[in-house]
Design an enzyme around this catalytic site. Structure first.
Site, PDB file in Angstrom:
ATOM      1  N   GLU A 159      51.391  28.516   4.553  1.00  0.00           N
ATOM      2  CA  GLU A 159      49.968  28.215   4.781  1.00  0.00           C
ATOM      3  C   GLU A 159      49.344  27.470   3.614  1.00  0.00           C
ATOM      4  O   GLU A 159      48.207  27.027   3.694  1.00  0.00           O
ATOM      5  CB  GLU A 159      49.212  29.526   5.068  1.00  0.00           C
ATOM      6  CG  GLU A 159      48.831  30.379   3.860  1.00  0.00           C
ATOM      7  CD  GLU A 159      49.985  31.191   3.237  1.00  0.00           C
ATOM      8  OE1 GLU A 159      51.162  30.931   3.583  1.00  0.00           O
ATOM      9  OE2 GLU A 159      49.693  32.054   2.393  1.00  0.00           O
ATOM     10  N   HIS A 179      54.793  29.956   0.472  1.00  0.00           N
ATOM     11  CA  HIS A 179      53.606  30.128   1.313  1.00  0.00           C
ATOM     12  C   HIS A 179      53.465  28.930   2.257  1.00  0.00           C
ATOM     13  O   HIS A 179      52.926  27.901   1.854  1.00  0.00           O
ATOM     14  CB  HIS A 179      52.354  30.216   0.430  1.00  0.00           C
ATOM     15  CG  HIS A 179      52.235  31.497  -0.310  1.00  0.00           C
ATOM     16  ND1 HIS A 179      51.579  32.580   0.207  1.00  0.00           N
ATOM     17  CD2 HIS A 179      52.691  31.876  -1.520  1.00  0.00           C
ATOM     18  CE1 HIS A 179      51.635  33.582  -0.657  1.00  0.00           C
ATOM     19  NE2 HIS A 179      52.311  33.184  -1.713  1.00  0.00           N
ATOM     20  N   CYS A 193      55.973  35.630   1.415  1.00  0.00           N
ATOM     21  CA  CYS A 193      55.945  36.006  -0.011  1.00  0.00           C
ATOM     22  C   CYS A 193      56.238  37.506  -0.167  1.00  0.00           C
ATOM     23  O   CYS A 193      57.324  37.952   0.169  1.00  0.00           O
ATOM     24  CB  CYS A 193      54.622  35.585  -0.641  1.00  0.00           C
ATOM     25  SG  CYS A 193      54.631  35.633  -2.449  1.00  0.00           S
TER      26      CYS A 193
END
Lengths: 210, 251
Positions: free
Chosen positions: A195, A193, A81
């Site tokens: 994650e 993202h 990001c």
């Protein structure tokens, strides 16, 4: 177990990055200590929020040097990001700000002028990504397993151009293409993202630590 | 369209009522969050239904535990009053905070959070109740306390202060499974340039169709009852939502 340094400059959801790394079998080391980070086999530069704030926070802790050194010694580094955007030469978010300059190119705003309705920002969406033709090296490894059914979580108002020579995957928002992932040498970075992107994102992180 | 599971939490339990009253226990927060994640929802909202200062830590522990095995965005809301509360929530593993009461009392909190952590982590939460004159008023305290703020005016103020998203809950429809407040959605969606999360009332596919008939769709829906009572699965909702979006693009 692969030790992955998560660069702690006070920006980004570090706990979630660390949890996701543990989930895919790596040993995360969240730190703001240059020596500890550079001793890791892989590095992650996370990030959310404003570009200038992130850049200043990184510099204030001297961690910009860690990112540069990692690039110089070809240690695999994953930017996420704003952590991706910081790698570029410049951003136009709230003025003009210099980035780390490790990837040529600039970070621009989405165009608001898309006809009838003003484009809703930030772009908070799960989107498919389109990898460019066959990739080699780190990009090929990280994009392995991405299909047209894969979806990734994006939250951003600024972006790198999909026409950037280092873009390795693109996505679209409001009819505008942008770079979803970029790669150069030992650097791979995503606008989304991984994650926070469920199994598709975890697969990418697993590719990064394997 | 994102499909978000909304877990209203009271002490250590997920609860659900009708119009935010008559709360019943429906499960354990971390277990439910994990189950909905594994079933494919896009995001989880934990909303503290009592919002008391005293059990703040309970909710933070829930977030810490949830984000060990839930790899999608997590929003926490209810009773966050200061920059320190927001910071603690983010440290616990939340990606965003939803703020209602504290913004009503002190709108500058929104700009402070935006300045420190970025707009993307603040969701302006609005509990809207339909008034006799056809307008909507913003409420706090689970739809019990009127604020005197007109919802449409309040949306504009929250946006100017720097929220990155709007969570719009219809108190009238909440928990009823009788459908969204479509007029409320259309009115707010028309004026906001932020992604809008619509909450309150989803019961069956016709209710999504009804939204689509306005010619617009929200950026996200947040649902509780239909998931808690097994009336729909996340993948049902996602394929419905995707279908409507494709039709909207084609049209």
């Amino acid at each position: 177990m692969m030790r992955v340094g998560v660069i702690d400059y006070g920006v980004g959801n570090l706990r979630s990055v660390a949890n996701a790394l543990r989930h895919v079998g790596a040993d995360p080391v969240v730190s703001d200590d240059a020596a500890i980070l550079l001793a890791c086999e892989r590095l992650i530069l996370p990030g959310v929020g404003a570009f200038a704030y992130g850049r200043d926070a990184l510099a204030a802790k001297g961690l910009d040097r860690v990112v540069r050194e990692a690039a110089a010694c070809e240690k695999p580094l994953l930017g996420i990001c704003v952590g991706m955007q910081l790698l570029f030469e410049r951003s136009h978010e709230f003025g003009e700000h210099e980035g780390l300059g490790l990837i040529p190119g600039e970070i621009d705003a989405f165009s608001q002028d898309t006809g009838a309705r003003r484009l809703r920002l930030p772009n908070v969406n799960w989107l498919p990504i389109a990898p460019e033709a066959k990739q080699n090296g780190l990009a090929g490894r990280l994009l392995d397993g991405v299909t047209d059914r894969s979806r990734f979580y994006f939250v951003h108002s600024y972006h790198a151009q999909s026409a950037n020579p280092f873009a390795v995957a693109s996505a679209r928002y409001g009819g505008q293409p942008f770079a979803a992932a970029v790669a150069k040498g030992s650097i791979f970075a995503t606008q989304f993202h991984p994650e926070k992107s469920g199994p598709d994102g975890l697969k990418m992180l697993k590719n990064f630590v394997n | 369209m994102r499909v978000i599971a909304r877990l209203d939490v009271k002490n250590e339990w997920v609860i659900k009522g009708i119009q935010m009253e008559g709360l019943r226990k429906v499960g354990e927060p971390v277990e439910l969050a994990r189950a909905y994640y594994e079933a494919g929802v896009h995001e989880i909202i934990f909303m503290d239904a009592v919002a008391s200062l005293y059990d703040r830590n309970t909710l933070f522990h829930i977030i810490e535990a949830a984000c060990e095995s839930v790899f999608i965005p997590i929003v926490i809301g209810g009773g966050l009053r200061s920059l320190e509360d927001v910071s603690s929530a983010l440290m616990a593993g939340a990606d965003k905070v939803a703020i209602n009461t504290a913004a009503v009392h002190n709108l500058s909190l929104i700009s402070q959070v935006a300045g420190r952590f970025g707009s993307q982590c603040i969701v302006g939460s609005i509990e809207a109740k339909r008034q006799n004159d056809g307008s909507w008023q913003a409420y706090v305290d689970n739809g019990r306390e009127p604020t005197g703020l007109d919802v449409l005016e309040w949306v504009r103020e929250l946006e100017a202060a720097g929220v990155g998203e709007i969570l719009l809950t219809s108190v009238d429809q909440d928990g009823t499974k009788r459908g969204f407040d479509v007029d409320l959605f259309a009115a707010v969606n028309e004026i906001t340039s932020r992604p809008l999360i619509l909450s309150g009332g989803y019961g069956d596919p016709d209710h999504l169709q009804a939204l689509s008939s306005t010619g617009q769709l929200p950026n996200a829906i947040a649902v509780g009852s239909v998931l808690h009572y097994n009336k729909a699965t996340p993948s049902d909702l996602i394929s419905l939502a995707d279908g409507l979006e494709r039709m909207a693009i084609a049209a």
